[in-house]
Design an enzyme around this catalytic site. Structure first.
Site, PDB file in Angstrom:
ATOM      1  N   TRP A  22       0.974 -15.326   2.042  1.00 21.30           N
ATOM      2  CA  TRP A  22       0.026 -15.637   3.112  1.00 21.30           C
ATOM      3  C   TRP A  22      -0.288 -17.125   3.204  1.00 21.30           C
ATOM      4  O   TRP A  22      -0.257 -17.704   4.308  1.00 21.30           O
ATOM      5  CB  TRP A  22      -1.252 -14.820   2.936  1.00 21.30           C
ATOM      6  CG  TRP A  22      -2.448 -15.337   3.681  1.00 21.30           C
ATOM      7  CD1 TRP A  22      -3.560 -15.907   3.152  1.00 21.30           C
ATOM      8  CD2 TRP A  22      -2.663 -15.321   5.101  1.00 21.30           C
ATOM      9  NE1 TRP A  22      -4.457 -16.247   4.135  1.00 21.30           N
ATOM     10  CE2 TRP A  22      -3.925 -15.911   5.350  1.00 21.30           C
ATOM     11  CE3 TRP A  22      -1.900 -14.885   6.178  1.00 21.30           C
ATOM     12  CZ2 TRP A  22      -4.446 -16.058   6.623  1.00 21.30           C
ATOM     13  CZ3 TRP A  22      -2.424 -15.035   7.464  1.00 21.30           C
ATOM     14  CH2 TRP A  22      -3.682 -15.614   7.671  1.00 21.30           C
ATOM     15  N   ASP A  53       5.961 -11.248  -1.293  1.00 19.73           N
ATOM     16  CA  ASP A  53       5.113 -10.390  -0.468  1.00 19.73           C
ATOM     17  C   ASP A  53       4.636 -11.153   0.760  1.00 19.73           C
ATOM     18  O   ASP A  53       3.914 -12.143   0.654  1.00 19.73           O
ATOM     19  CB  ASP A  53       3.909  -9.908  -1.280  1.00 19.73           C
ATOM     20  CG  ASP A  53       3.026  -8.964  -0.481  1.00 19.73           C
ATOM     21  OD1 ASP A  53       3.285  -7.750  -0.520  1.00 19.73           O
ATOM     22  OD2 ASP A  53       2.095  -9.452   0.192  1.00 19.73           O
ATOM     23  N   TYR A  58       1.526 -13.038   8.893  1.00 21.09           N
ATOM     24  CA  TYR A  58       1.301 -14.217   8.046  1.00 21.09           C
ATOM     25  C   TYR A  58       1.798 -15.461   8.781  1.00 21.09           C
ATOM     26  O   TYR A  58       2.882 -15.982   8.545  1.00 21.09           O
ATOM     27  CB  TYR A  58       2.011 -14.062   6.704  1.00 21.09           C
ATOM     28  CG  TYR A  58       1.333 -13.106   5.744  1.00 21.09           C
ATOM     29  CD1 TYR A  58       0.234 -12.357   6.109  1.00 21.09           C
ATOM     30  CD2 TYR A  58       1.810 -12.950   4.440  1.00 21.09           C
ATOM     31  CE1 TYR A  58      -0.376 -11.481   5.235  1.00 21.09           C
ATOM     32  CE2 TYR A  58       1.200 -12.074   3.550  1.00 21.09           C
ATOM     33  CZ  TYR A  58       0.110 -11.344   3.960  1.00 21.09           C
ATOM     34  OH  TYR A  58      -0.488 -10.469   3.069  1.00 21.09           O
ATOM     35  N   GLN A 177      -1.003  -1.317  -1.661  1.00 18.88           N
ATOM     36  CA  GLN A 177      -1.514  -2.655  -1.988  1.00 18.88           C
ATOM     37  C   GLN A 177      -3.003  -2.715  -1.651  1.00 18.88           C
ATOM     38  O   GLN A 177      -3.408  -2.492  -0.513  1.00 18.88           O
ATOM     39  CB  GLN A 177      -0.760  -3.735  -1.213  1.00 18.88           C
ATOM     40  CG  GLN A 177      -1.164  -5.135  -1.634  1.00 18.88           C
ATOM     41  CD  GLN A 177      -0.312  -6.208  -0.985  1.00 18.88           C
ATOM     42  OE1 GLN A 177      -0.844  -7.088  -0.333  1.00 18.88           O
ATOM     43  NE2 GLN A 177       1.005  -6.138  -1.154  1.00 18.88           N
ATOM     44  N   LEU A 208      -6.599 -12.432  -8.747  1.00 19.95           N
ATOM     45  CA  LEU A 208      -7.499 -13.460  -9.252  1.00 19.95           C
ATOM     46  C   LEU A 208      -8.705 -13.644  -8.331  1.00 19.95           C
ATOM     47  O   LEU A 208      -9.317 -14.707  -8.299  1.00 19.95           O
ATOM     48  CB  LEU A 208      -6.753 -14.789  -9.419  1.00 19.95           C
ATOM     49  CG  LEU A 208      -5.583 -14.766 -10.402  1.00 19.95           C
ATOM     50  CD1 LEU A 208      -4.900 -16.125 -10.453  1.00 19.95           C
ATOM     51  CD2 LEU A 208      -6.054 -14.370 -11.797  1.00 19.95           C
TER      52      LEU A 208
END
Length: 211
Positions: A22, A53, A58, A177, A208
């Site tokens: 992204w 991914d 995006y 996901q 994270l």
């Protein structure tokens, strides 16, 4: 990507860490150039990260997928595990729109394949359920893309457990996901146990917590 390696084969070993692509779009990380994006993907692959991914949305013009294609030039297709998503696109004024209609999903997948320079994905996600479309209808469209060889496996993201169960009742589902990290662990109550029972892999979208 090299055209002679177009048969739907997967990497012998998929890296446990993936590269979320992204930020490569430049939409949330200002100042990122195409060269920066391509160099980031190439560095990740060289470091042994082969799970890439991305998604149709995006970037307003598919910048993330285009960067991956550029980084893959001269590399064999089966050296990477390509995951992309369909079902969300941008309209004028950077308005993000969810559209889970079968026609739209097929169109987005075909466009993603062209931008990535390949004839198949390794994993195709429904990016998010469309409130106006039964999730089973979207799942049926992805099942047909799976049967057609446009993807080696199917998953979904941004779903409730109930939506995932409906999706999986229609389409073979390999992965889901969802945000999952040390600060967001609610999936452990019901969602993750059900996925484990069904042999559905969980891919953490925010490992994270967005840093």
């Amino acid at each position: 990507m090299t055209t002679e390696e177009s048969a739907p084969t997967a990497p012998a070993v998929m890296s446990r860490l993936g590269l979320g692509c992204w930020p490569l779009s430049g939409m949330t990380r200002h100042g990122i150039t195409r060269d920066d994006a391509v160099a980031t993907v190439a560095a990740a692959i060289d470091a042994g990260i082969n799970h890439l991914d991305t998604a149709y949305c995006y970037g307003e013009q598919g910048e993330s997928e285009r960067a991956i294609c550029s980084a893959m030039k001269g590399r064999r297709r089966e050296t990477v595990f390509l995951a992309s998503k369909c079902g969300i696109h941008w309209e004028a004024g950077r308005q993000q729109t969810v559209d889970g209609s079968p026609q739209r999903l097929v169109r987005e997948v075909e466009e993603s394949l062209r931008r990535l320079g390949t004839d198949h994905l390794d994993l195709l996600y429904l990016h998010a359920p469309d409130p106006a479309i039964p999730v089973e209808e979207s799942a049926s469209a992805l099942a047909k893309l799976l049967d057609a060889g446009k993807t080696r496996s199917v998953g979904c993201s941004n779903v409730t457990l109930e939506q995932l169960q409906l999706f999986a009742s229609v389409c073979p589902t390999s992965a889901c996901q969802m945000p999952y990290n040390m600060l967001q662990r609610s999936l452990e109550e019901r969602f993750l146990p059900w996925c484990q029972e069904q042999s559905i892999g969980l891919v953490s979208s925010w490992p994270l917590m967005k840093g």
